[in-house]
Design a protein around this motif. Structure first.
Motif, short mmCIF file in Angstrom:
data_model
loop_
_atom_site.label_atom_id
_atom_site.label_comp_id
_atom_site.label_asym_id
_atom_site.label_seq_id
_atom_site.Cartn_x
_atom_site.Cartn_y
_atom_site.Cartn_z
N TRP A 174 2.83 12.09 -13.71
CA TRP A 174 3.43 10.86 -14.19
C TRP A 174 2.33 9.83 -14.50
CZ3 TRP A 174 8.50 10.91 -15.21
CH2 TRP A 174 9.31 11.82 -14.54
N GLU A 175 2.53 9.06 -15.57
CA GLU A 175 1.62 7.98 -15.91
C GLU A 175 2.01 6.71 -15.15
OE1 GLU A 175 -1.06 8.30 -17.64
OE2 GLU A 175 -0.70 10.39 -18.19
N LEU A 202 8.85 3.28 -5.12
CA LEU A 202 9.97 2.68 -4.41
C LEU A 202 10.39 3.54 -3.22
CD1 LEU A 202 12.00 0.41 -4.30
CD2 LEU A 202 13.47 1.70 -5.87
N GLY A 203 10.38 4.87 -3.40
CA GLY A 203 10.75 5.76 -2.30
C GLY A 203 9.83 5.63 -1.11
N PHE A 204 8.53 5.56 -1.36
CA PHE A 204 7.57 5.40 -0.26
C PHE A 204 7.72 4.03 0.39
CE2 PHE A 204 5.79 9.26 -1.71
CZ PHE A 204 4.86 9.70 -0.78
N THR A 205 8.05 3.02 -0.41
CA THR A 205 8.25 1.68 0.15
C THR A 205 9.46 1.64 1.06
OG1 THR A 205 7.29 0.73 -1.86
CG2 THR A 205 8.50 -0.76 -0.43
N VAL A 206 10.55 2.29 0.65
CA VAL A 206 11.75 2.35 1.49
C VAL A 206 11.46 3.08 2.79
CG1 VAL A 206 14.09 3.29 1.66
CG2 VAL A 206 13.36 2.16 -0.45
N LEU A 207 10.63 4.12 2.72
CA LEU A 207 10.22 4.82 3.93
C LEU A 207 9.48 3.87 4.88
CD1 LEU A 207 9.86 7.44 5.55
CD2 LEU A 207 7.79 7.89 4.22
N GLY A 208 8.59 3.05 4.32
CA GLY A 208 7.90 2.06 5.14
C GLY A 208 8.86 1.03 5.72
N ALA A 209 9.84 0.59 4.91
CA ALA A 209 10.83 -0.38 5.38
C ALA A 209 11.62 0.18 6.55
CB ALA A 209 11.76 -0.75 4.23
N ALA A 210 12.03 1.44 6.45
CA ALA A 210 12.77 2.08 7.54
C ALA A 210 11.92 2.14 8.80
CB ALA A 210 13.22 3.48 7.12
N THR A 211 10.65 2.46 8.65
CA THR A 211 9.74 2.54 9.80
C THR A 211 9.63 1.20 10.51
OG1 THR A 211 8.45 4.29 8.73
CG2 THR A 211 7.39 3.07 10.52
N PRO A 268 8.94 5.87 -15.46
CA PRO A 268 10.01 5.66 -14.47
C PRO A 268 9.82 6.50 -13.21
CG PRO A 268 10.94 5.91 -16.67
CD PRO A 268 9.47 6.23 -16.78
N GLY A 269 9.30 7.71 -13.37
CA GLY A 269 9.07 8.56 -12.20
C GLY A 269 8.07 7.95 -11.23
N THR A 270 7.05 7.30 -11.77
CA THR A 270 6.05 6.65 -10.92
C THR A 270 6.69 5.53 -10.11
OG1 THR A 270 4.27 7.17 -12.47
CG2 THR A 270 3.87 5.40 -10.90
N TYR A 271 7.52 4.74 -10.78
CA TYR A 271 8.21 3.65 -10.08
C TYR A 271 9.13 4.21 -9.00
CZ TYR A 271 10.91 -0.56 -9.21
OH TYR A 271 11.52 -1.63 -8.60
N GLY A 272 9.80 5.34 -9.30
CA GLY A 272 10.68 5.95 -8.32
C GLY A 272 9.93 6.41 -7.09
N PHE A 273 8.76 7.05 -7.29
CA PHE A 273 7.94 7.47 -6.15
C PHE A 273 7.48 6.26 -5.35
CE2 PHE A 273 7.58 11.70 -7.95
CZ PHE A 273 7.31 12.50 -6.84
N GLN A 300 0.82 -1.21 0.00
CA GLN A 300 0.00 0.00 0.00
C GLN A 300 0.86 1.26 0.00
OE1 GLN A 300 -3.49 -0.24 -0.26
NE2 GLN A 300 -3.08 1.87 -0.88
N MET A 301 2.02 1.21 0.64
CA MET A 301 2.94 2.34 0.58
C MET A 301 3.41 2.56 -0.86
SD MET A 301 3.37 3.93 3.44
CE MET A 301 4.96 4.76 3.28
N ALA A 302 3.67 1.47 -1.59
CA ALA A 302 4.07 1.59 -2.99
C ALA A 302 2.94 2.22 -3.81
CB ALA A 302 4.43 0.21 -3.55
N VAL A 303 1.73 1.79 -3.54
CA VAL A 303 0.57 2.34 -4.25
C VAL A 303 0.41 3.82 -3.92
CG1 VAL A 303 -1.94 2.24 -4.46
CG2 VAL A 303 -0.60 0.13 -4.40
N LEU A 304 0.60 4.19 -2.67
CA LEU A 304 0.52 5.60 -2.28
C LEU A 304 1.56 6.42 -3.02
CD1 LEU A 304 -0.55 7.92 -0.57
CD2 LEU A 304 0.98 7.17 1.28
N GLY A 305 2.77 5.88 -3.14
CA GLY A 305 3.81 6.58 -3.88
C GLY A 305 3.43 6.78 -5.33
N ALA A 306 2.82 5.76 -5.94
CA ALA A 306 2.37 5.89 -7.33
C ALA A 306 1.25 6.92 -7.46
CB ALA A 306 1.90 4.53 -7.85
#
Length: 276
Positions: free
Chosen positions: A57-58, A69-78, A62-67, A43-49
């Motif tokens: 971004w569509e 992934l960034g939100f997913t890493v934030l969840g992983a750190a949490t 690539p920008g969507t994937y980057g967002f 769900q964090m990945a979906v939120l980033g998208a």
């Protein structure tokens, strides 16, 4: 029905790619008793998208994937920072809260977006019928790299999943290894959700591992049983979707549920037979 089978070839291979790594990761999730971590990271990945869509971004940019992934890493750190054997708040509570907030935020973002309802449906059950050879190749390459990393880390990660106190006593930096686990887990989930959706990815992570836990204790047999269950569910789910003219993602999830029910019925019977 037969004439539709060739169109299921690449979606089926895509599901097998998901099964290959998610069954293994599911063993860790079940051992750690953080069952809903997959849903939360997905769900964090979906939120980033969804946030990426606000910037124009569509879905497949690539920008969507980057967002995502960034939100997913934030969840992983949490999740790596909040894991504690003596904490007053169970980590599963943190995971559930992250999932609920991320899901609600996603709905708010997509509520006024064009085709917002379709986006939400795709989030749940994915777009399996749109999978092509290039998608399967990309997933296979990514999962092969992540699988190689986990193969090298397997002893440390299994020790931390089963007994973090013992791992810490041996001098293992548990939080660092937790972060590495959740980051690689998150990268896997980010790629998988795009293909299968949140519910499909969750099913591949949890159901095979739960079925395997009913019949085996050691890691090797659990992996073998889990991969067999995931392969069977993939095949039956795709065939069921054709037979019912239903979304393949939803069909696969329901087949997983049926297989788990069957395993739950068979397990006591086998246990009685072994006692006799």
């Amino acid at each position: 029905m037969i004439e539709q089978l060739p169109f299921l070839f690449w979606p089926f291979l895509g599901l097998l790619c998901i099964a290959g790594i998610h069954v293994y990761l599911g063993l860790h999730v079940v051992e750690r008793e953080v069952i809903f971590v997959d849903l939360s990271l997905a769900q964090m990945a979906v939120l980033g998208a969804a946030v990426a869509s606000l910037w124009g971004w569509e879905t497949h940019d690539p920008g969507t994937y980057g967002f995502a992934l960034g939100f997913t890493v934030l969840g992983a750190a949490t999740f790596s920072l909040t894991r504690s054997t003596q904490g007053r708040v169970p980590q599963e509570a943190i995971i559930g809260i992250v999932y609920a907030v991320a899901a609600a935020a996603t709905i708010l973002i997509l509520n006024n977006a064009p085709h917002g309802a379709e986006h939400i449906r795709d989030v749940l059950v994915g777009q399996l019928l749109a999978v092509e050879a290039s998608d399967v190749a990309r997933l296979a390459a990514l999962y092969a790299v992540l699988g190689a990393l986990h193969l090298g880390w397997r002893r440390t990660l299994l020790l931390i999943s089963r007994d973090p106190v013992a791992a810490k006593a041996r001098g293992v930096n548990v939080k660092l290894w937790d972060f590495l686990f959740y980051v690689t887990f998150g990268i896997t989930v980010t790629a998988s959700v795009e293909l299968g959706g949140v519910l499909v990815v969750f099913s591949y992570l949890i159901v095979p591992s739960v079925v395997a836990a009913l019949f085996a204790e050691r890691v090797g047999p659990r992996l073998a049983i889990g991969w067999a269950v995931a392969t069977l569910a993939s095949a039956l789910g795709m065939l069921t979707s054709v037979w019912l003219s239903a979304p393949p993602g939803a069909s696969v999830v329901c087949v997983f549920g049926a297989l788990l029910l069957l395993a739950g019925l068979v397990r006591p019977w086998l246990a009685r037979g072994s006692i006799a």
